[in-house]
Design a protein around this motif. Structure first.
Motif, PDB file in Angstrom:
ATOM      1  N   PRO A 318       5.359   1.593   8.369  1.00 37.21           N
ATOM      2  CA  PRO A 318       6.419   0.609   8.080  1.00 37.21           C
ATOM      3  C   PRO A 318       6.195  -0.147   6.780  1.00 37.21           C
ATOM      4  O   PRO A 318       7.139  -0.688   6.214  1.00 37.21           O
ATOM      5  CB  PRO A 318       6.363  -0.330   9.289  1.00 37.21           C
ATOM      6  CG  PRO A 318       4.968  -0.185   9.813  1.00 37.21           C
ATOM      7  CD  PRO A 318       4.575   1.231   9.546  1.00 37.21           C
ATOM      8  N   THR A 319       4.964  -0.191   6.298  1.00 32.79           N
ATOM      9  CA  THR A 319       4.659  -0.864   5.033  1.00 32.79           C
ATOM     10  C   THR A 319       3.774   0.038   4.187  1.00 32.79           C
ATOM     11  O   THR A 319       3.123   0.959   4.702  1.00 32.79           O
ATOM     12  CB  THR A 319       3.929  -2.198   5.268  1.00 32.79           C
ATOM     13  OG1 THR A 319       2.644  -1.934   5.872  1.00 32.79           O
ATOM     14  CG2 THR A 319       4.734  -3.117   6.170  1.00 32.79           C
ATOM     15  N   ALA A 320       3.735  -0.265   2.889  1.00 30.97           N
ATOM     16  CA  ALA A 320       2.862   0.505   2.006  1.00 30.97           C
ATOM     17  C   ALA A 320       1.399   0.299   2.370  1.00 30.97           C
ATOM     18  O   ALA A 320       0.590   1.225   2.272  1.00 30.97           O
ATOM     19  CB  ALA A 320       3.114   0.105   0.550  1.00 30.97           C
ATOM     20  N   ASP A 321       1.035  -0.908   2.801  1.00 32.20           N
ATOM     21  CA  ASP A 321      -0.352  -1.187   3.157  1.00 32.20           C
ATOM     22  C   ASP A 321      -0.815  -0.348   4.346  1.00 32.20           C
ATOM     23  O   ASP A 321      -1.988   0.021   4.430  1.00 32.20           O
ATOM     24  CB  ASP A 321      -0.528  -2.673   3.475  1.00 32.20           C
ATOM     25  CG  ASP A 321      -0.504  -3.537   2.222  1.00 32.20           C
ATOM     26  OD1 ASP A 321      -0.698  -2.982   1.124  1.00 32.20           O
ATOM     27  OD2 ASP A 321      -0.292  -4.751   2.337  1.00 32.20           O
ATOM     28  N   SER A 322       0.087  -0.064   5.278  1.00 35.58           N
ATOM     29  CA  SER A 322      -0.301   0.762   6.424  1.00 35.58           C
ATOM     30  C   SER A 322      -0.672   2.166   5.975  1.00 35.58           C
ATOM     31  O   SER A 322      -1.599   2.790   6.516  1.00 35.58           O
ATOM     32  CB  SER A 322       0.827   0.810   7.447  1.00 35.58           C
ATOM     33  OG  SER A 322       1.997   1.403   6.889  1.00 35.58           O
ATOM     34  N   LEU A 323       0.034   2.676   4.976  1.00 40.58           N
ATOM     35  CA  LEU A 323      -0.306   3.993   4.424  1.00 40.58           C
ATOM     36  C   LEU A 323      -1.587   3.911   3.602  1.00 40.58           C
ATOM     37  O   LEU A 323      -2.432   4.806   3.665  1.00 40.58           O
ATOM     38  CB  LEU A 323       0.848   4.518   3.571  1.00 40.58           C
ATOM     39  CG  LEU A 323       0.636   5.874   2.882  1.00 40.58           C
ATOM     40  CD1 LEU A 323       0.308   6.957   3.900  1.00 40.58           C
ATOM     41  CD2 LEU A 323       1.876   6.256   2.075  1.00 40.58           C
ATOM     42  N   VAL A 324      -1.746   2.834   2.845  1.00 41.35           N
ATOM     43  CA  VAL A 324      -2.954   2.655   2.034  1.00 41.35           C
ATOM     44  C   VAL A 324      -4.202   2.646   2.916  1.00 41.35           C
ATOM     45  O   VAL A 324      -5.201   3.296   2.605  1.00 41.35           O
ATOM     46  CB  VAL A 324      -2.856   1.347   1.220  1.00 41.35           C
ATOM     47  CG1 VAL A 324      -4.211   0.983   0.630  1.00 41.35           C
ATOM     48  CG2 VAL A 324      -1.833   1.495   0.109  1.00 41.35           C
ATOM     49  N   VAL A 396      -0.229   5.280  -4.186  1.00 42.78           N
ATOM     50  CA  VAL A 396       0.265   5.265  -2.802  1.00 42.78           C
ATOM     51  C   VAL A 396       1.471   4.345  -2.674  1.00 42.78           C
ATOM     52  O   VAL A 396       2.454   4.676  -1.998  1.00 42.78           O
ATOM     53  CB  VAL A 396      -0.853   4.859  -1.826  1.00 42.78           C
ATOM     54  CG1 VAL A 396      -0.282   4.540  -0.448  1.00 42.78           C
ATOM     55  CG2 VAL A 396      -1.881   5.976  -1.699  1.00 42.78           C
ATOM     56  N   SER A 397       1.419   3.178  -3.312  1.00 41.80           N
ATOM     57  CA  SER A 397       2.543   2.249  -3.234  1.00 41.80           C
ATOM     58  C   SER A 397       3.802   2.858  -3.849  1.00 41.80           C
ATOM     59  O   SER A 397       4.915   2.686  -3.329  1.00 41.80           O
ATOM     60  CB  SER A 397       2.201   0.942  -3.949  1.00 41.80           C
ATOM     61  OG  SER A 397       1.116   0.290  -3.313  1.00 41.80           O
ATOM     62  N   ILE A 398       3.629   3.594  -4.950  1.00 43.76           N
ATOM     63  CA  ILE A 398       4.778   4.242  -5.592  1.00 43.76           C
ATOM     64  C   ILE A 398       5.320   5.368  -4.714  1.00 43.76           C
ATOM     65  O   ILE A 398       6.540   5.491  -4.510  1.00 43.76           O
ATOM     66  CB  ILE A 398       4.372   4.775  -6.969  1.00 43.76           C
ATOM     67  CG1 ILE A 398       3.970   3.615  -7.893  1.00 43.76           C
ATOM     68  CG2 ILE A 398       5.486   5.603  -7.592  1.00 43.76           C
ATOM     69  CD1 ILE A 398       3.385   4.048  -9.213  1.00 43.76           C
ATOM     70  N   THR A 408      13.424  10.232  -5.852  1.00 45.74           N
ATOM     71  CA  THR A 408      12.393  10.890  -6.645  1.00 45.74           C
ATOM     72  C   THR A 408      11.694   9.881  -7.552  1.00 45.74           C
ATOM     73  O   THR A 408      12.208   8.789  -7.807  1.00 45.74           O
ATOM     74  CB  THR A 408      13.007  12.003  -7.496  1.00 45.74           C
ATOM     75  OG1 THR A 408      13.976  11.427  -8.376  1.00 45.74           O
ATOM     76  CG2 THR A 408      13.661  13.053  -6.613  1.00 45.74           C
ATOM     77  N   TYR A 409      10.528  10.284  -8.033  1.00 42.46           N
ATOM     78  CA  TYR A 409       9.805   9.446  -8.998  1.00 42.46           C
ATOM     79  C   TYR A 409      10.493   9.556 -10.357  1.00 42.46           C
ATOM     80  O   TYR A 409      10.680  10.648 -10.890  1.00 42.46           O
ATOM     81  CB  TYR A 409       8.355   9.901  -9.109  1.00 42.46           C
ATOM     82  CG  TYR A 409       7.583   9.213 -10.208  1.00 42.46           C
ATOM     83  CD1 TYR A 409       7.245   7.871 -10.108  1.00 42.46           C
ATOM     84  CD2 TYR A 409       7.200   9.916 -11.352  1.00 42.46           C
ATOM     85  CE1 TYR A 409       6.545   7.232 -11.117  1.00 42.46           C
ATOM     86  CE2 TYR A 409       6.481   9.290 -12.364  1.00 42.46           C
ATOM     87  CZ  TYR A 409       6.161   7.944 -12.244  1.00 42.46           C
ATOM     88  OH  TYR A 409       5.466   7.313 -13.244  1.00 42.46           O
TER      89      TYR A 409
END
Length: 429
Positions: A318-324, A396-398, A408-409
């Motif tokens: 749900p957040t970028a930090d969870s993936l980080v 990761v945040s991107i 897309t990036y």
């Protein structure tokens, strides 16, 4: 609140909007201790008393019995140690909510119920069931990726395993040649390249290589389509300057071993190429392919690996930090009193971390922002792996932002990159 499962890649955070109604009923919970041949099962009532304990075989009849008895006991939520396999499939098909509690966490949870530290499958099943009962607010039901992503992950990991096998066999061949035929080991840049394998198939021993002269070697190289980057005279000098290998009666066994290694390398190389082609086909049909192929130097296989390891179940992160945190590229901080230590994060999804770091480490060769971030990390005294993790943390945040928005990036919208480019333009002028 979220808890990331480092070993399984499952983010256990309860989605209260969909499960509060079930939890308010205070129904029994179940625990399954997965094993190869049979599975220990426990059922715990809302007050924590174990009301059932049984074992089922790991076959179709056993899995049907497992589901039947859990449903008969009124179980809705089940704890288990792994996120995949026939047991999980059977539980989810029966409509049961599955919570994944990794073995490392289960090991620590045993201390709740005793200090002996004994390992028992039936006891572990009880611990799993009781943990679901007491800690359900910190757990997220298992979210699975689509079958397309699951199939892609299988292919990507199979290719990676074969690459690791090829490296191992190449090292074994190199070690073998250092003893019996040193000149061949360093003749070409890569021991597992096509030209190197052809040379070893034609000249597996020192005796056969002694027949070569610069002119004969040049003629043979031309016959097999050698690219000609190195002059045949230089290659012949490498052969003659190296220590001599086995000759005479000792060459028969050595030649057989060399032939065996080259045959294995050829087979591995062929299968790796076929899997790479299969990965490209699977990537073409995946809805998220464009997101990951737009990243710098992602290529086809690397983009497919990133996609497969991150998955497409967006509710997991749900957040970028969870993936980080799950990737393990963020450091782990420990603090007690006045002592504060920041160290490497061991608890992480290793497959995901390796995929992210592999991409990040190569992206610096094509992206000025990534190169600048890496360079500044090295200037602070970080070694290469640490600097790559710093860069991966930023990527990761991107990636998460692109992944969650299905976009897309786009370098022209990457503000940090544009600042670096704008700084470079006056410097170049």
């Amino acid at each position: 609140m979220s808890v990331s499962n480092s070993k399984t890649g499952v983010d256990n955070t309860l989605d209260t909007s969909t499960t509060d109604s079930r939890l308010s009923e205070r129904r029994p919970t179940g625990g399954v201790d997965w094993a190869k041949d049979d599975h220990a099962v426990a059922v715990v009532d809302p007050d924590g008393e174990q009301t059932a304990r049984f074992t089922v075989a790991h076959d179709q009849a056993g899995l049907r019995e497992l589901v039947r008895r859990l449903l008969k006991a009124g179980v809705v939520e089940v704890g288990i140690e792994r996120p995949d396999g026939p047991v999980v499939v059977a539980l989810r098909q029966a409509g049961l909510v599955v919570f994944v509690i990794p073995p490392v966490q289960l090991k620590n949870l045993r201390s709740r119920y005793g200090s002996a530290g004994n390992k028992d499958d039936r006891f572990d099943a009880y611990v799993l069931a009781d943990t679901v009962r007491t800690d359900h607010r910190r757990l997220r039901p298992l979210l699975s990726d689509t079958p397309t992503t699951t199939a892609l992950r299988q292919t990507v990991r199979a290719r990676r395993d074969l690459v690791a096998h090829r490296v191992a066999v190449a090292n074994q061949l190199r070690a073998h040649l250092q003893i019996c035929f040193p000149g061949a080991g360093g003749l070409f840049a890569d021991i597992d390249s096509e030209i190197s394998l052809r040379f070893l198939e034609r000249f597996p021993t020192q005796d056969r290589a002694d027949w070569l002269s610069p002119r004969r070697l040049g003629a043979w190289l031309a016959s097999v389509g050698y690219c000609g980057r190195v002059d045949p005279t230089v290659l012949h000098t490498r052969l003659t300057d190296a220590p001599r290998g086995h000759t005479g009666d000792n060459t028969t066994a050595s030649a057989a071993v060399t032939t065996a290694y080259t045959a294995v390398l050829r087979t591995l190389t062929k299968q790796i190429a076929e899997l790479a082609a299969r990965i490209s086909e699977q990537l073409d049909t995946h809805p998220d392919a464009e997101i990951f192929t737009s990243l710098p130097r992602s290529g086809r296989v690397r983009a497919a690996r990133l996609l497969a390891e991150i998955g497409d179940a967006r509710g997991r992160f749900p957040t970028a930090d969870s993936l980080v945190c799950l990737t393990g590229v963020a450091p782990s901080t420990r603090q007690s009193g006045k002592v504060r230590a920041v160290s490497f994060r061991w608890g992480a999804d290793r497959e995901l971390r390796d995929a992210i770091c592999d991409f990040a480490g190569d992206s610096r060769h094509d992206n000025p922002w990534a190169a600048d971030l890496y360079r500044r990390a090295r200037a602070r005294g970080h070694d290469h792996p640490h600097a790559v993790r710093v860069l991966a943390r930023a990527w990761v945040s991107i990636i998460w932002a692109c992944w969650t928005t299905h976009s897309t990036y786009q370098p022209d919208r990457h503000r940090a990159l544009q600042r670096i480019l704008s700084q470079d333009q006056p410097a170049a002028a």
